[in-house]
Design a protein around this motif. Structure first.
Motif, PDB file in Angstrom:
ATOM      1  N   ILE A  12     -55.331   6.470 -10.243  1.00 40.24           N
ATOM      2  CA  ILE A  12     -56.821   6.449  -9.974  1.00 40.24           C
ATOM      3  C   ILE A  12     -57.144   7.462  -8.483  1.00 40.24           C
ATOM      4  O   ILE A  12     -57.908   6.453  -7.847  1.00 40.24           O
ATOM      5  N   GLN A  30     -57.550   3.528   1.610  1.00 39.17           N
ATOM      6  CA  GLN A  30     -58.264   3.451   0.718  1.00 39.17           C
ATOM      7  C   GLN A  30     -58.375   3.134  -0.871  1.00 39.17           C
ATOM      8  O   GLN A  30     -59.215   2.214  -1.377  1.00 39.17           O
ATOM      9  N   SER A  33     -61.296   0.166   0.161  1.00 39.12           N
ATOM     10  CA  SER A  33     -62.291   0.828  -0.772  1.00 39.12           C
ATOM     11  C   SER A  33     -62.609   0.838  -2.074  1.00 39.12           C
ATOM     12  O   SER A  33     -64.138   0.135  -2.385  1.00 39.12           O
ATOM     13  N   LEU A  34     -61.331   0.494  -2.267  1.00 42.02           N
ATOM     14  CA  LEU A  34     -61.771   0.431  -4.262  1.00 42.02           C
ATOM     15  C   LEU A  34     -61.492  -1.180  -4.055  1.00 42.02           C
ATOM     16  O   LEU A  34     -62.699  -0.957  -5.309  1.00 42.02           O
ATOM     17  N   CYS A  38     -64.662  -2.326  -6.615  1.00 41.24           N
ATOM     18  CA  CYS A  38     -63.712  -2.935  -7.926  1.00 41.24           C
ATOM     19  C   CYS A  38     -65.047  -3.867  -8.942  1.00 41.24           C
ATOM     20  O   CYS A  38     -65.875  -4.604  -7.959  1.00 41.24           O
ATOM     21  N   HIS A  43     -59.718  -3.248 -13.615  1.00 38.81           N
ATOM     22  CA  HIS A  43     -59.102  -2.383 -12.427  1.00 38.81           C
ATOM     23  C   HIS A  43     -58.643  -2.940 -11.086  1.00 38.81           C
ATOM     24  O   HIS A  43     -58.062  -1.882 -10.633  1.00 38.81           O
ATOM     25  N   ILE A  47     -55.452  -0.826  -9.351  1.00 37.28           N
ATOM     26  CA  ILE A  47     -55.321  -1.036  -8.230  1.00 37.28           C
ATOM     27  C   ILE A  47     -53.848  -1.699  -7.448  1.00 37.28           C
ATOM     28  O   ILE A  47     -53.527  -0.733  -6.244  1.00 37.28           O
TER      29      ILE A  47
END
Length: 423
Positions: A12, A30, A33-34, A38, A43, A47
């Motif tokens: 990802i 990062q 933020s992901l 989500c 997902h 992560i």
């Protein structure tokens, strides 16, 4: 401890992310933020796996954010959140516990919130001001669940939670006070709800709404309307829940004109667009006042398509009342209701009973036959009573002979004892 297998995932991050220049955000940022972006548990699993690959799994802030999303997002996975709690030693702070308790309180398994709290206490983690509002919400949710009698959902549990708040000397702030008012009101102890409400120095719109709705739902219609009047005199602006309570009060008190008044000012004065539940409440106001034809005309003027609850409210009012144009109203309500919910046994039983009331035995028998052929069943009515902290259910048509034998034996013994002591 629950351990979930993390399946193989696709990359990802962009290729060569490890060699990115200094302008590229840090790996930790990062991931944060992901997590915010989500949109599904899959997902989140991806992560999580990338965090492990990057060697950041021991970053408590990062893993706490993972837990928070797993517990509180719309696509929550509370078992996964609980596994993170112990896997990464996050259980020494009350915040992750609060997230899980809050998640269960808003889920279909509010009873689990109580067990999580008990586990928290056993491990010596001290609750804070945010723990108890979520716990009290779980108690209130248990009380209002359709299967509350089969679950926990009793008032003694909520009182126990309240005692924990008092024992720890916690300040009764708006959030905690509102949760207590809501819990007591939903549990039927309106007196305690009112005591907590009166003790609060500050009240939010949710506090007022919980108290108004509690009074209205338990037969104190005039008190609910009086409280709403006091609210309008304060600096607090009512919201959509407030008007649900007010319309409910008008329905129980038979105040049709006031019901129309409050329904109209909701949008005209306060800018609150009526929802389906408000339209349904207004229909109930009219039906309880035997103004069935007027209720039908109100439904026909609704800007939205009526749901089955609205038609069921109208049909149940028609079944016991003779009004001008009643046959047309009954037929239209029956037709619409069976179109929307053709497989709901309670609807068919209601229609069959209406036919039987006017002597249309063939039509009533046809409804019963269609219900039998379709494999439909009406859920038996039930009630429950709390005795010694335990809930006992009673079903309509329940055969209690197995239990009654022991009861009668006990009564015979008591009777014999009273005769022996010349009572």
């Amino acid at each position: 401890m629950v351990r979930l297998r993390i399946s193989a995932v696709h990359q990802i991050f962009p290729p060569n992310a490890h060699n990115s220049n200094s302008n590229f955000l840090s790996r930790k940022h990062q991931f944060l933020s992901l997590i915010k972006l989500c949109s599904s548990p899959n997902h989140l699993f991806q992560i999580h796996s990338q965090i492990i690959v990057s060697g950041l799994q021991n970053d408590s802030f990062l893993t706490t954010e993972l837990l928070r999303f797993a517990a509180l997002s719309p696509s929550r996975n509370l078992s996964y959140a609980r596994s993170l709690l112990f896997r990464y030693n996050l259980h020494f702070s009350p915040f992750p516990w609060n997230c899980i308790i809050r998640g269960y309180a808003s889920s279909d398994s509010p009873r689990e919130a109580i067990w999580v709290f008990e586990d928290m206490r056993r491990r010596g983690i001290r609750p804070n001001n945010l723990t108890f509002p979520f716990l009290i919400k779980a108690c209130a949710t248990l009380t209002t669940l359709q299967e509350a009698c089969a679950e926990l959902g009793n008032l003694s549990l909520g009182r126990w939670v309240h005692s924990q708040v008092v024992e720890r000397g916690m300040v009764l702030n708006v959030q905690l006070g509102t949760a207590l008012v809501d819990m007591y009101a939903k549990s039927g102890d309106v007196g305690c709800a009112r005591l907590v409400f009166n003790c609060l120095k500050q009240r939010s719109v949710w506090t007022w709404s919980a108290m108004i709705l509690g009074l209205a739902q338990h037969g104190f219609a005039n008190e609910a309307i009086e409280l709403f009047t006091n609210m309008m005199s304060s600096s607090v602006t009512p919201n959509y829940v407030t008007f649900i309570g007010v319309l409910c009060a008008c329905s129980h008190a038979g105040l049709v004109d006031k019901g129309y008044h409050y329904f109209n000012i909701m949008e005209r004065v306060y800018g609150i667009k009526p929802m389906m539940i408000h339209y349904g409440s207004m229909v109930d106001v009219l039906c309880r006042a035997s103004r069935v034809k007027e209720a039908y005309e109100f439904i026909m003027r609704m800007p939205v398509e009526p749901d089955p609850i609205v038609w069921r409210t109208l049909l149940s009012a028609c079944s016991a009342r003779d009004v001008d144009g009643g046959a047309q109203v009954v037929e239209e309500a029956r037709k619409r209701l069976l179109e929307l919910e053709p497989k709901r046994g309670g609807n068919v039983v209601m229609v069959a009973n209406m036919f039987a009331e006017v002597g249309m035995w063939k039509q009533a028998a046809d409804c019963r036959r269609a219900m039998k052929d379709g494999g439909m069943k009406k859920m038996a009515g039930e009630s429950c009573v709390e005795v010694g902290g335990s809930l006992r259910k009673f079903f309509s048509g329940f055969d209690g002979r197995a239990d009654s034998d022991g009861i009668y034996d006990l009564l015979d013994g008591l009777n014999l004892h009273m005769q022996m002591v010349n009572f």
